[in-house]
Design a protein around this motif. Structure first.
Motif, PDB file in Angstrom:
ATOM      1  N   SER A 133       7.267   4.428  -3.115  1.00  0.00           N
ATOM      2  CA  SER A 133       7.056   3.006  -2.878  1.00  0.00           C
ATOM      3  C   SER A 133       7.968   2.489  -1.773  1.00  0.00           C
ATOM      4  O   SER A 133       7.540   1.726  -0.911  1.00  0.00           O
ATOM      5  N   VAL A 134       9.217   2.911  -1.771  1.00  0.00           N
ATOM      6  CA  VAL A 134      10.150   2.483  -0.721  1.00  0.00           C
ATOM      7  C   VAL A 134       9.724   3.044   0.632  1.00  0.00           C
ATOM      8  O   VAL A 134       9.747   2.348   1.650  1.00  0.00           O
ATOM      9  N   TRP A 135       9.320   4.284   0.636  1.00  0.00           N
ATOM     10  CA  TRP A 135       8.879   4.913   1.873  1.00  0.00           C
ATOM     11  C   TRP A 135       7.616   4.240   2.417  1.00  0.00           C
ATOM     12  O   TRP A 135       7.492   3.992   3.620  1.00  0.00           O
ATOM     13  N   ALA A 136       6.667   3.940   1.534  1.00  0.00           N
ATOM     14  CA  ALA A 136       5.432   3.265   1.955  1.00  0.00           C
ATOM     15  C   ALA A 136       5.744   1.880   2.515  1.00  0.00           C
ATOM     16  O   ALA A 136       5.129   1.450   3.500  1.00  0.00           O
ATOM     17  N   GLU A 137       6.694   1.191   1.915  1.00  0.00           N
ATOM     18  CA  GLU A 137       7.069  -0.131   2.421  1.00  0.00           C
ATOM     19  C   GLU A 137       7.634  -0.037   3.839  1.00  0.00           C
ATOM     20  O   GLU A 137       7.270  -0.823   4.715  1.00  0.00           O
ATOM     21  N   GLU A 138       8.490   0.929   4.081  1.00  0.00           N
ATOM     22  CA  GLU A 138       9.084   1.094   5.408  1.00  0.00           C
ATOM     23  C   GLU A 138       8.035   1.474   6.453  1.00  0.00           C
ATOM     24  O   GLU A 138       8.046   0.959   7.565  1.00  0.00           O
ATOM     25  N   ILE A 139       7.145   2.367   6.110  1.00  0.00           N
ATOM     26  CA  ILE A 139       6.098   2.775   7.054  1.00  0.00           C
ATOM     27  C   ILE A 139       5.170   1.606   7.346  1.00  0.00           C
ATOM     28  O   ILE A 139       4.760   1.393   8.488  1.00  0.00           O
ATOM     29  N   ALA A 140       4.842   0.820   6.308  1.00  0.00           N
ATOM     30  CA  ALA A 140       3.974  -0.341   6.506  1.00  0.00           C
ATOM     31  C   ALA A 140       4.625  -1.357   7.445  1.00  0.00           C
ATOM     32  O   ALA A 140       3.948  -1.951   8.292  1.00  0.00           O
ATOM     33  N   LYS A 141       5.925  -1.558   7.310  1.00  0.00           N
ATOM     34  CA  LYS A 141       6.633  -2.464   8.226  1.00  0.00           C
ATOM     35  C   LYS A 141       6.523  -1.971   9.659  1.00  0.00           C
ATOM     36  O   LYS A 141       6.275  -2.748  10.580  1.00  0.00           O
ATOM     37  N   LEU A 142       6.725  -0.672   9.844  1.00  0.00           N
ATOM     38  CA  LEU A 142       6.666  -0.113  11.200  1.00  0.00           C
ATOM     39  C   LEU A 142       5.272  -0.224  11.804  1.00  0.00           C
ATOM     40  O   LEU A 142       5.138  -0.399  13.013  1.00  0.00           O
ATOM     41  N   LYS A 143       4.253  -0.122  10.956  1.00  0.00           N
ATOM     42  CA  LYS A 143       2.881  -0.183  11.460  1.00  0.00           C
ATOM     43  C   LYS A 143       2.327  -1.603  11.514  1.00  0.00           C
ATOM     44  O   LYS A 143       1.212  -1.812  11.977  1.00  0.00           O
ATOM     45  N   GLY A 144       3.078  -2.582  11.020  1.00  0.00           N
ATOM     46  CA  GLY A 144       2.638  -3.970  11.092  1.00  0.00           C
ATOM     47  C   GLY A 144       1.735  -4.392   9.954  1.00  0.00           C
ATOM     48  O   GLY A 144       1.023  -5.387  10.068  1.00  0.00           O
ATOM     49  N   HIS A 145       1.754  -3.691   8.841  1.00  0.00           N
ATOM     50  CA  HIS A 145       0.940  -4.046   7.672  1.00  0.00           C
ATOM     51  C   HIS A 145       1.792  -4.800   6.662  1.00  0.00           C
ATOM     52  O   HIS A 145       3.003  -4.910   6.800  1.00  0.00           O
ATOM     53  N   ASN A 146       1.153  -5.315   5.605  1.00  0.00           N
ATOM     54  CA  ASN A 146       1.833  -6.049   4.552  1.00  0.00           C
ATOM     55  C   ASN A 146       2.719  -5.084   3.761  1.00  0.00           C
ATOM     56  O   ASN A 146       2.232  -4.264   2.995  1.00  0.00           O
ATOM     57  N   SER A 147       4.026  -5.217   3.920  1.00  0.00           N
ATOM     58  CA  SER A 147       4.950  -4.245   3.316  1.00  0.00           C
ATOM     59  C   SER A 147       5.035  -4.387   1.799  1.00  0.00           C
ATOM     60  O   SER A 147       5.170  -3.386   1.096  1.00  0.00           O
ATOM     61  N   LYS A 148       4.935  -5.595   1.269  1.00  0.00           N
ATOM     62  CA  LYS A 148       5.014  -5.779  -0.187  1.00  0.00           C
ATOM     63  C   LYS A 148       3.798  -5.175  -0.886  1.00  0.00           C
ATOM     64  O   LYS A 148       3.907  -4.598  -1.959  1.00  0.00           O
ATOM     65  N   GLN A 149       2.647  -5.318  -0.267  1.00  0.00           N
ATOM     66  CA  GLN A 149       1.429  -4.728  -0.827  1.00  0.00           C
ATOM     67  C   GLN A 149       1.558  -3.211  -0.892  1.00  0.00           C
ATOM     68  O   GLN A 149       1.232  -2.590  -1.903  1.00  0.00           O
ATOM     69  N   TRP A 150       2.087  -2.606   0.150  1.00  0.00           N
ATOM     70  CA  TRP A 150       2.232  -1.157   0.183  1.00  0.00           C
ATOM     71  C   TRP A 150       3.363  -0.689  -0.717  1.00  0.00           C
ATOM     72  O   TRP A 150       3.343   0.450  -1.197  1.00  0.00           O
ATOM     73  N   LEU A 151       4.342  -1.542  -0.982  1.00  0.00           N
ATOM     74  CA  LEU A 151       5.379  -1.210  -1.948  1.00  0.00           C
ATOM     75  C   LEU A 151       4.764  -1.013  -3.326  1.00  0.00           C
ATOM     76  O   LEU A 151       5.036  -0.023  -4.019  1.00  0.00           O
ATOM     77  N   VAL A 152       3.888  -1.937  -3.715  1.00  0.00           N
ATOM     78  CA  VAL A 152       3.217  -1.842  -5.019  1.00  0.00           C
ATOM     79  C   VAL A 152       2.264  -0.652  -5.048  1.00  0.00           C
ATOM     80  O   VAL A 152       2.228   0.107  -6.028  1.00  0.00           O
ATOM     81  N   LEU A 153       1.501  -0.460  -3.975  1.00  0.00           N
ATOM     82  CA  LEU A 153       0.584   0.678  -3.938  1.00  0.00           C
ATOM     83  C   LEU A 153       1.326   2.004  -3.983  1.00  0.00           C
ATOM     84  O   LEU A 153       0.885   2.951  -4.646  1.00  0.00           O
ATOM     85  N   GLY A 154       2.476   2.084  -3.320  1.00  0.00           N
ATOM     86  CA  GLY A 154       3.284   3.292  -3.372  1.00  0.00           C
ATOM     87  C   GLY A 154       3.826   3.555  -4.762  1.00  0.00           C
ATOM     88  O   GLY A 154       3.917   4.696  -5.204  1.00  0.00           O
ATOM     89  N   LEU A 155       4.171   2.490  -5.470  1.00  0.00           N
ATOM     90  CA  LEU A 155       4.668   2.636  -6.840  1.00  0.00           C
ATOM     91  C   LEU A 155       3.561   3.106  -7.775  1.00  0.00           C
ATOM     92  O   LEU A 155       3.780   3.956  -8.633  1.00  0.00           O
ATOM     93  N   LEU A 156       2.361   2.568  -7.594  1.00  0.00           N
ATOM     94  CA  LEU A 156       1.246   2.922  -8.486  1.00  0.00           C
ATOM     95  C   LEU A 156       0.633   4.281  -8.175  1.00  0.00           C
ATOM     96  O   LEU A 156       0.283   5.029  -9.090  1.00  0.00           O
ATOM     97  N   PHE A 157       0.486   4.589  -6.891  1.00  0.00           N
ATOM     98  CA  PHE A 157      -0.264   5.794  -6.514  1.00  0.00           C
ATOM     99  C   PHE A 157       0.592   6.898  -5.896  1.00  0.00           C
ATOM    100  O   PHE A 157       0.084   7.982  -5.619  1.00  0.00           O
ATOM    101  N   GLY A 158       1.849   6.610  -5.611  1.00  0.00           N
ATOM    102  CA  GLY A 158       2.770   7.627  -5.120  1.00  0.00           C
ATOM    103  C   GLY A 158       2.351   8.250  -3.796  1.00  0.00           C
ATOM    104  O   GLY A 158       2.037   7.545  -2.834  1.00  0.00           O
ATOM    105  N   PRO A 159       2.312   9.576  -3.737  1.00  0.00           N
ATOM    106  CA  PRO A 159       1.997  10.267  -2.483  1.00  0.00           C
ATOM    107  C   PRO A 159       0.597   9.956  -1.942  1.00  0.00           C
ATOM    108  O   PRO A 159       0.380  10.019  -0.740  1.00  0.00           O
TER     109      PRO A 159
END
Length: 83
Positions: free
Chosen positions: A17-43
């Motif tokens: 989830s932390v990694w997805a949030e950081e990558i989403a920030k770098l790519k310009g996507h919603n980082s909080k949304q990807w934080l939750v998706l990373g927590l729920l779905f992992g890799p």
């Protein structure tokens, strides 16, 4: 032994989830949304995020192409003025 597996799964989900949030920030996507998706779905979320386009790069490409178009128009106008 089962408690070790559950601790490992929770730690992996948190890390994804932390990694997805950081990558989403770098790519310009919603980082909080990807934080939750990373927590729920992992890799799986990380793989999905890898497939998404880089919005910041696309914006830069659009700006560059618009600038090049203006330069081309200026060059064309100068050529017409010399003829």
């Amino acid at each position: 032994m089962q408690i070790f597996y559950w601790i490992w799964i929770v730690a992996m989900a948190f890390a994804c989830s932390v990694w997805a949030e950081e990558i989403a920030k770098l790519k310009g996507h919603n980082s909080k949304q990807w934080l939750v998706l990373g927590l729920l779905f992992g890799p799986v979320a990380l793989i999905a995020l890898a497939g998404y386009p880089d919005l910041e790069d696309r914006k830069h490409q659009r700006d560059s192409s618009a600038e090049l178009s203006l330069i081309k128009d200026d060059i064309d106008a100068m050529r017409r003025g010399k003829d």
